[in-house]
Design a protein around this motif. Structure first.
Motif, PDB file in Angstrom:
ATOM      1  N   VAL A 124      -3.810  -5.370  -3.473  1.00 52.90           N
ATOM      2  CA  VAL A 124      -4.390  -4.174  -2.864  1.00 52.90           C
ATOM      3  C   VAL A 124      -4.698  -3.145  -3.944  1.00 52.90           C
ATOM      4  CG1 VAL A 124      -3.897  -2.203  -1.361  1.00 52.90           C
ATOM      5  CG2 VAL A 124      -3.224  -4.506  -0.660  1.00 52.90           C
ATOM      6  N   ARG A 125      -5.840  -2.434  -3.805  1.00 51.75           N
ATOM      7  CA  ARG A 125      -6.184  -1.360  -4.739  1.00 51.75           C
ATOM      8  C   ARG A 125      -6.579  -0.125  -3.943  1.00 51.75           C
ATOM      9  NH1 ARG A 125     -10.724   0.696  -7.282  1.00 51.75           N
ATOM     10  NH2 ARG A 125     -12.070  -0.812  -6.228  1.00 51.75           N
ATOM     11  N   VAL A 126      -5.886   0.986  -4.183  1.00 49.73           N
ATOM     12  CA  VAL A 126      -6.159   2.231  -3.465  1.00 49.73           C
ATOM     13  C   VAL A 126      -7.457   2.843  -3.974  1.00 49.73           C
ATOM     14  CG1 VAL A 126      -5.332   4.557  -2.937  1.00 49.73           C
ATOM     15  CG2 VAL A 126      -3.711   2.650  -3.048  1.00 49.73           C
TER      16      VAL A 126
ATOM     17  N   THR B 240      -1.786  -6.533   4.663  1.00 52.24           N
ATOM     18  CA  THR B 240      -1.585  -5.357   3.812  1.00 52.24           C
ATOM     19  C   THR B 240      -0.632  -4.327   4.402  1.00 52.24           C
ATOM     20  OG1 THR B 240      -3.469  -4.145   4.765  1.00 52.24           O
ATOM     21  CG2 THR B 240      -3.922  -5.615   2.910  1.00 52.24           C
TER      22      THR B 240
ATOM     23  N   VAL C  59       0.881  -1.173   0.000  1.00 54.94           N
ATOM     24  CA  VAL C  59       0.000   0.000   0.000  1.00 54.94           C
ATOM     25  C   VAL C  59       0.921   1.225   0.000  1.00 54.94           C
ATOM     26  CG1 VAL C  59      -1.921   1.166   1.138  1.00 54.94           C
ATOM     27  CG2 VAL C  59      -1.648  -1.316   1.385  1.00 54.94           C
TER      28      VAL C  59
ATOM     29  N   GLU D  96      -7.936   5.152   1.948  1.00 57.05           N
ATOM     30  CA  GLU D  96      -8.785   3.969   1.890  1.00 57.05           C
ATOM     31  C   GLU D  96      -8.294   3.066   0.763  1.00 57.05           C
ATOM     32  OE1 GLU D  96     -12.843   5.150   1.416  1.00 57.05           O
ATOM     33  OE2 GLU D  96     -13.039   5.892   3.477  1.00 57.05           O
ATOM     34  N   TYR D  97      -8.368   1.755   0.990  1.00 54.02           N
ATOM     35  CA  TYR D  97      -7.989   0.806  -0.050  1.00 54.02           C
ATOM     36  C   TYR D  97      -8.811  -0.472   0.110  1.00 54.02           C
ATOM     37  CZ  TYR D  97      -5.124  -1.228   3.728  1.00 54.02           C
ATOM     38  OH  TYR D  97      -4.690  -1.783   4.907  1.00 54.02           O
ATOM     39  N   SER D  98      -8.957  -1.186  -0.991  1.00 54.41           N
ATOM     40  CA  SER D  98      -9.726  -2.430  -0.974  1.00 54.41           C
ATOM     41  C   SER D  98      -8.780  -3.623  -0.963  1.00 54.41           C
ATOM     42  CB  SER D  98     -10.636  -2.510  -2.204  1.00 54.41           C
ATOM     43  OG  SER D  98      -9.869  -2.543  -3.402  1.00 54.41           O
TER      44      SER D  98
END
Length: 299
Positions: free
Chosen positions: A150-152, A212, A78, A161-163
Motif C-alpha cells: 500500500v502507498r498513501v 488493505t 494503511v 487516499e492510497y494506492s
C-alpha cells in the motif's frame, strides 16, 4: 479447570483450540474473532456476566499483535487509516463499557442487542455482495500477487487516499472518524474493541478493499481493547455485586490460541479471494445472530 471469575469449568485445551480455529479465518477479514468467541463463551461455556466482555478484550490484546505484524511485514498496513480508527473508536469503546455494565447486565437483553448488531452488519455485507456481483467477481479474480504493498497518496483532515495494485482508493476523513466513534460504542458494549466490526463497514460503505483494511481494523481493535480492559478493571470496585473485571486466566488461554491463528490467517489472506472472505464473515455473523434471536425467544 475451574475459572473462578467466570464461574465455569472447562478443559484447559478448549479455549486455545477454539480461539485458534476462529481467529485463523476471521483475521483474513480484519476481525480478531472476538465477536464469535463471545457467543461461544455465553452459549457454550455459560459465561454470562458483564466481565465476559472484558475477557473478550483481553483475548484481543494477546492475540492481535501477531496478525498486525504479518500485515505490516507484507506492506499492507494503511497507517493513516489505523490512526483515525484508533482515535475514533477509543472514546466510543469507553462509553460502550459503561452502557454494558449499567444498562445491559441481563444476559437475555445483551443477547438481543448482540443479535441486532450482527444481523445488521452481516445483512449489509451479504446484500452488498449480491448487489455488486460484477465488482465482487473482479476482486475475486485472483490472490494478491506482486505490487501488493500500500502507498498513501493523500492524507489530511478532508480525505484519505492510497494506492493498491494500480488503483486508488479513498474515503472522507470525518466520515471514517464518525463511523469509528459510533462503532466504538457498539464494540465497547459487545466486548470486541470496536475495530473488529468496523472492517465490514469499511468494505460496504467506503468500498475499500478487504486486503488493505484488515491490518488497520485489527490494530484499532488492539488499542481500544487495552483501554477497554483497563476501564472494566477500574469499574469493578464500583460494582461489587456484579462480575466486571476480566477472567485473566481464561482470556490468556484464548489469546494464546488466537495469536497463532491470527498469524497464520494474515499470512494466508493474500491467497484467498476477497469475495470468499466477505461471504465467510457475512454467513458467520448472520448464523450467530439467528442463534441469539432463537435463544431470546426461547427456542
Amino acid at each position: 479447570m475451574v475459572f473462578s471469575v467466570a464461574q465455569i469449568e472447562a478443559a484447559v485445551w478448549i479455549p486455545p483450540v477454539t480461539a485458534f480455529v476462529i481467529s485463523f479465518f476471521t483475521s483474513m477479514g480484519g476481525v480478531s474473532g472476538a465477536f464469535l468467541l463471545l457467543p461461544f463463551q455465553v452459549s457454550v461455556l455459560g459465561y454470562t456476566s458483564p466481565s465476559v466482555s472484558a475477557t473478550n478484550q483481553l483475548f484481543n490484546i494477546v492475540a492481535i499483535p501477531s496478525g498486525v505484524w504479518r500485515y505490516w511485514k507484507e506492506g499492507r498496513m494503511v497507517w493513516p487509516l489505523t490512526w483515525i480508527v484508533i482515535f475514533g473508536t477509543l472514546p466510543g469503546v469507553l462509553i460502550g463499557a459503561v452502557v454494558r455494565v449499567a444498562w445491559l447486565p441481563d444476559p437475555r437483553h445483551f443477547k438481543l442487542f448482540a443479535a441486532g448488531v450482527l444481523l445488521y452488519i452481516g445483512g449489509r455485507l451479504a446484500w452488498d455482495l449480491v448487489k455488486n456481483r460484477k465488482r465482487a467477481a473482479k476482486e475475486a479474480a485472483g490472490p494478491v500477487g506482486g505490487g501488493g504493498a500500500v502507498r498513501v497518496v493523500r492524507f489530511d483532515v478532508r480525505r484519505l487516499e492510497y494506492s493498491f495494485q494500480g488503483e486508488v482508493f479513498g474515503a472522507p476523513f470525518w466520515g471514517i472518524f464518525t463511523l469509528s466513534f459510533i462503532v466504538g460504542i457498539v464494540g465497547g458494549i459487545y466486548g470486541i474493541g470496536g475495530g473488529s466490526i468496523i472492517a465490514p463497514f469499511f468494505v460496504t460503505f467506503f468500498r475499500l478493499p478487504v486486503y488493505t483494511i484488515a491490518g488497520a481494523a485489527l490494530m484499532g481493535t488492539f488499542v481500544t481493547s487495552v483501554a477497554g480492559v483497563a476501564f472494566y478493571q477500574a469499574m469493578a470496585p464500583f460494582y461489587p455485586n456484579i462480575s466486571v473485571a476480566p477472567d485473566w486466566m481464561l482470556g490468556l488461554l484464548f489469546g494464546v490460541g488466537g495469536m497463532a491463528g491470527m498469524y497464520l490467517g494474515a499470512r494466508c489472506q493474500r491467497f484467498v479471494p476477497a469475495d470468499a472472505i466477505k461471504w465467510m464473515l457475512a454467513v458467520v455473523m448472520l448464523f450467530t445472530a439467528a442463534q441469539y434471536v432463537a435463544g431470546f425467544l426461547g427456542f
